[in-house]
Design a protein around this motif. Structure first.
Motif, PDB file in Angstrom:
ATOM      1  N   THR A  34      14.892  35.940  32.216  1.00  0.00           N
ATOM      2  CA  THR A  34      15.530  35.145  31.803  1.00  0.00           C
ATOM      3  C   THR A  34      16.461  33.639  32.074  1.00  0.00           C
ATOM      4  O   THR A  34      17.215  34.040  32.577  1.00  0.00           O
TER       5      THR A  34
ATOM      6  N   ASP B 109      18.968  29.810  31.670  1.00  0.00           N
ATOM      7  CA  ASP B 109      20.004  28.940  30.660  1.00  0.00           C
ATOM      8  C   ASP B 109      17.968  27.691  30.407  1.00  0.00           C
ATOM      9  O   ASP B 109      18.192  27.541  31.498  1.00  0.00           O
TER      10      ASP B 109
ATOM     11  N   ARG C 138      22.620  37.257  25.108  1.00  0.00           N
ATOM     12  CA  ARG C 138      23.834  37.291  25.521  1.00  0.00           C
ATOM     13  C   ARG C 138      23.640  38.163  27.185  1.00  0.00           C
ATOM     14  O   ARG C 138      23.152  38.766  26.855  1.00  0.00           O
ATOM     15  N   GLY C 139      24.663  37.829  27.664  1.00  0.00           N
ATOM     16  CA  GLY C 139      24.767  38.414  29.152  1.00  0.00           C
ATOM     17  C   GLY C 139      25.267  39.886  28.635  1.00  0.00           C
ATOM     18  O   GLY C 139      25.832  39.793  27.943  1.00  0.00           O
ATOM     19  N   SER C 140      25.907  40.890  29.585  1.00  0.00           N
ATOM     20  CA  SER C 140      25.439  42.142  29.087  1.00  0.00           C
ATOM     21  C   SER C 140      26.985  42.681  29.925  1.00  0.00           C
ATOM     22  O   SER C 140      27.494  43.266  29.581  1.00  0.00           O
TER      23      SER C 140
ATOM     24  N   THR D 186      29.048  39.338  31.817  1.00  0.00           N
ATOM     25  CA  THR D 186      30.487  38.268  31.293  1.00  0.00           C
ATOM     26  C   THR D 186      29.735  37.443  30.231  1.00  0.00           C
ATOM     27  O   THR D 186      29.970  36.206  30.285  1.00  0.00           O
ATOM     28  N   GLY D 187      28.251  37.553  30.302  1.00  0.00           N
ATOM     29  CA  GLY D 187      27.789  36.194  30.229  1.00  0.00           C
ATOM     30  C   GLY D 187      28.230  35.593  28.174  1.00  0.00           C
ATOM     31  O   GLY D 187      28.266  36.548  27.425  1.00  0.00           O
TER      32      GLY D 187
ATOM     33  N   HIS E 227      23.893  32.634  24.291  1.00  0.00           N
ATOM     34  CA  HIS E 227      23.182  31.615  23.212  1.00  0.00           C
ATOM     35  C   HIS E 227      22.033  31.367  22.413  1.00  0.00           C
ATOM     36  O   HIS E 227      21.363  32.101  22.621  1.00  0.00           O
TER      37      HIS E 227
ATOM     38  N   ASN F 126      18.715  29.905  25.405  1.00  0.00           N
ATOM     39  CA  ASN F 126      18.194  30.278  26.718  1.00  0.00           C
ATOM     40  C   ASN F 126      16.255  29.849  27.115  1.00  0.00           C
ATOM     41  O   ASN F 126      15.940  30.166  25.804  1.00  0.00           O
TER      42      ASN F 126
ATOM     43  N   ASP G 263      21.254  31.629  40.622  1.00  0.00           N
ATOM     44  CA  ASP G 263      22.150  31.998  39.619  1.00  0.00           C
ATOM     45  C   ASP G 263      23.568  31.771  40.450  1.00  0.00           C
ATOM     46  O   ASP G 263      24.330  31.540  39.970  1.00  0.00           O
TER      47      ASP G 263
ATOM     48  N   GLY H  73      24.070  31.307  33.464  1.00  0.00           N
ATOM     49  CA  GLY H  73      23.050  32.473  33.406  1.00  0.00           C
ATOM     50  C   GLY H  73      21.971  32.663  33.904  1.00  0.00           C
ATOM     51  O   GLY H  73      20.428  31.919  33.704  1.00  0.00           O
TER      52      GLY H  73
ATOM     53  N   ARG I  78      19.095  35.605  34.646  1.00  0.00           N
ATOM     54  CA  ARG I  78      18.482  37.261  34.953  1.00  0.00           C
ATOM     55  C   ARG I  78      17.149  37.280  35.420  1.00  0.00           C
ATOM     56  O   ARG I  78      16.616  37.123  34.688  1.00  0.00           O
TER      57      ARG I  78
END
Length: 97
Positions: free
Chosen positions: A7, A9, A37-39, A41-42, A45, A55, A78, A85, A87
């Motif tokens: 996943t 951006d 949404r990042g787990s 600090t993300g 989106h 994303n 990354d 972002g 992952r």
């Protein structure tokens, strides 16, 4: 065989295609617009007025021997733009037809 679910951006798309091509990963499935949404600090989106970025996601089936190199290259990408972002997750593929 492994499945790598990536996943990211949407700004990363061409670079991820390049990484897959360079590593002879021909087959994959691509979803253009995914929200998340990042787990840790993300930022979200959501494609909304408040959170306009979006994303995308790719799942690629690869040989076991390809996984470490792909993850290393994706991690380096990354690190170049951590605010965007990216992952990647690896799953075992039990069977194929």
């Amino acid at each position: 065989m492994k499945a790598i679910f990536i996943t990211f951006d949407q700004a990363h798309l061409e670079m991820i295609h390049g990484i897959l091509d360079h590593n002879n990963c021909r087959g994959f499935t691509y979803w253009e617009n995914v929200q998340g949404r990042g787990s840790v600090t993300g930022e979200p989106h959501y494609g909304s007025h408040a959170w306009p970025s979006m994303n995308s996601a790719i799942i690629a089936m690869v040989e076991d021997r390809q996984v470490d190199n792909l993850l290393d290259l994706l991690h380096k990408l990354d690190e170049q733009s951590p605010a965007l972002g990216l992952r990647a997750f690896v799953w075992n593929v039990e069977q194929t037809i």
